[in-house]
Design a protein around this motif. Structure first.
Motif, PDB file in Angstrom:
ATOM      1  N   ASP A  42      10.834  24.496   7.965  1.00 47.27           N
ATOM      2  CA  ASP A  42      11.252  23.159   7.656  1.00 47.27           C
ATOM      3  C   ASP A  42      10.161  22.207   7.352  1.00 47.27           C
ATOM      4  O   ASP A  42      10.255  21.050   7.047  1.00 47.27           O
ATOM      5  N   ALA A  43       8.994  22.438   7.611  1.00 45.92           N
ATOM      6  CA  ALA A  43       7.757  21.600   7.721  1.00 45.92           C
ATOM      7  C   ALA A  43       7.254  21.533   6.559  1.00 45.92           C
ATOM      8  O   ALA A  43       7.245  22.475   5.697  1.00 45.92           O
ATOM      9  N   ASP A  44       6.429  20.403   6.431  1.00 45.26           N
ATOM     10  CA  ASP A  44       5.634  20.373   5.233  1.00 45.26           C
ATOM     11  C   ASP A  44       4.330  21.004   4.801  1.00 45.26           C
ATOM     12  O   ASP A  44       3.710  21.514   3.910  1.00 45.26           O
ATOM     13  N   LEU A  54      -0.561  14.545   3.216  1.00 46.53           N
ATOM     14  CA  LEU A  54       1.026  14.644   3.305  1.00 46.53           C
ATOM     15  C   LEU A  54       1.200  13.709   1.625  1.00 46.53           C
ATOM     16  O   LEU A  54       0.643  12.980   1.324  1.00 46.53           O
ATOM     17  N   GLU A  55       2.715  13.981   1.414  1.00 48.39           N
ATOM     18  CA  GLU A  55       2.837  13.600   0.140  1.00 48.39           C
ATOM     19  C   GLU A  55       3.349  12.350   0.468  1.00 48.39           C
ATOM     20  O   GLU A  55       3.806  11.511   1.703  1.00 48.39           O
ATOM     21  N   MET A 108       0.749  -1.176   0.020  1.00 43.63           N
ATOM     22  CA  MET A 108      -0.040   0.092   0.094  1.00 43.63           C
ATOM     23  C   MET A 108       0.933   1.111   0.059  1.00 43.63           C
ATOM     24  O   MET A 108       1.789   1.132   0.475  1.00 43.63           O
ATOM     25  N   THR A 109       0.409   2.326  -0.313  1.00 41.57           N
ATOM     26  CA  THR A 109       1.261   3.627  -0.722  1.00 41.57           C
ATOM     27  C   THR A 109       1.333   4.247   0.723  1.00 41.57           C
ATOM     28  O   THR A 109       0.284   4.273   1.436  1.00 41.57           O
ATOM     29  N   THR A 110       2.551   4.598   1.187  1.00 36.23           N
ATOM     30  CA  THR A 110       2.557   5.227   2.326  1.00 36.23           C
ATOM     31  C   THR A 110       2.970   6.755   2.121  1.00 36.23           C
ATOM     32  O   THR A 110       3.210   7.090   1.042  1.00 36.23           O
ATOM     33  N   ARG A 111       2.435   7.437   3.117  1.00 31.96           N
ATOM     34  CA  ARG A 111       2.472   9.005   3.306  1.00 31.96           C
ATOM     35  C   ARG A 111       3.223   9.450   4.430  1.00 31.96           C
ATOM     36  O   ARG A 111       3.190   8.818   5.610  1.00 31.96           O
ATOM     37  N   CYS A 112       4.071  10.658   4.601  1.00 31.20           N
ATOM     38  CA  CYS A 112       4.778  10.905   5.531  1.00 31.20           C
ATOM     39  C   CYS A 112       5.253  12.309   5.513  1.00 31.20           C
ATOM     40  O   CYS A 112       5.205  12.987   4.288  1.00 31.20           O
ATOM     41  N   GLY A 113       5.206  13.173   6.542  1.00 31.25           N
ATOM     42  CA  GLY A 113       5.530  14.399   6.463  1.00 31.25           C
ATOM     43  C   GLY A 113       5.786  15.214   7.551  1.00 31.25           C
ATOM     44  O   GLY A 113       5.152  14.709   8.637  1.00 31.25           O
ATOM     45  N   PHE A 114       6.110  16.443   7.954  1.00 31.26           N
ATOM     46  CA  PHE A 114       6.230  17.190   9.011  1.00 31.26           C
ATOM     47  C   PHE A 114       5.212  18.025   9.135  1.00 31.26           C
ATOM     48  O   PHE A 114       5.093  18.788   7.913  1.00 31.26           O
TER      49      PHE A 114
END
Length: 297
Positions: free
Chosen positions: A84-86, A169-170, A1-7
């Motif tokens: 620095d955050a998304d 999130l990307e 499955m596609t995962t997403r992550c970000g600040f």
């Protein structure tokens, strides 16, 4: 499955409820909270999993007019964390509204190209008739993609906010193990929980004139941990107040901090506190580095 992550940066004035929201979404006490302003002094990460998304919430110090080197380092940490955050969540106390300090934060954020969402907090304390005009006024100062009305204290609206953040999130791999809650070392958490009790159990300027450092953090064969913490204060009178008559105040601070720490670390903790006078600690670079701040001014 596609995962997403970000600040995801939590930005706002002191007492907007950033730390309360971080603790709410993470389900753990990662950032200390008190009714007093400027409790948070450095960036705190809260790592939250939701479906296939890893949301890395960054609780930043409240932004205010700095006077000391400590203040400048706190404000710099907040603005750097936002850059620095998304995604930036602009948190505003709906009850306090658009004070002058909040306007300054909004205006500075509006000059950035970063993605900003507006989060009106403490909406359980405000009538609905006040929320729409406030939202319109803020939207006239800064472009926000979404508006959320929440109560970080009660949890109202927080689940909806988290669902939207997770979906925004990307796509990308997780940056931390899925069972991690924060990147803060245990010794720094210990110092922060002691500092929280100083905020809760003392008054006026004492919490702002004190800093806390963990000098020793040692594992014991029985699985418990021995922690030695030093509290630095600026004046002799502050030391006397912190210790209290017959040592009662410092015992109370230690007992409550130890209980919080044992709950967070899930093991017995032996906590020993020492109070030292150190005038001008809030201008020392070494003291600021010890509490997780970096100041180049």
């Amino acid at each position: 499955m596609t995962t997403r992550c970000g600040f995801v940066a939590l930005v706002g004035a002191p007492n907007a409820g950033k730390s309360t929201l971080l603790n709410r979404v993470s389900g753990a006490k990662l950032s200390i909270v008190s009714p007093k302003a400027q409790t948070t002094r450095f960036r705190t990460l809260g790592i939250v999993m939701r479906d296939q998304a890893q949301m890395i919430f960054v609780d930043l110090p409240g932004i205010f007019k700095p006077r000391r080197r400590l203040d400048r380092a706190m404000v710099n940490a907040a603005w750097n964390g936002s850059q620095d955050a998304d995604l930036t969540l602009l948190m505003i106390d709906a009850k306090a509204g658009l004070r002058d300090d909040v306007r300054e934060i909004v205006e500075k954020l509006s000059q950035s190209s970063k993605k900003v969402w507006l989060v009106l907090n403490k909406t359980d304390l405000v009538g609905p008739a006040r929320l729409l005009p406030l939202t319109q006024e803020i939207s006239g100062l800064i472009k926000v993609e979404h508006v959320f009305m929440v109560s970080a204290r009660s949890g109202d609206g927080v689940e909806d906010l988290m669902d939207h953040v997770a979906g925004a999130l990307e796509e990308g791999p997780f940056l931390y193990p899925e069972d991690d809650l924060t990147d803060l070392p245990d010794r720094l958490l210990a110092a922060e929980l002691v500092r929280e009790q100083i905020f809760m159990q003392t008054h006026e300027e004492i919490p702002y004139q004190a800093t806390v450092e963990t000098e020793s953090f040692k594992e014991r064969p029985d699985g418990s941990v021995r922690i030695e913490v030093t509290i630095y204060v600026s004046r002799p009178g502050h030391k006397a107040i912190l210790i209290g008559e017959g040592g009662q105040k410092i015992k109370s601070i230690g007992a409550r901090a130890r209980a919080e720490l044992q709950d967070l670390l899930d093991r017995p903790c032996h906590l020993f506190l020492n109070v030292k006078e150190r005038a001008g600690w809030d201008e020392e670079k070494a003291r600021l580095r010890a509490i997780g701040l970096d100041d180049n001014t």
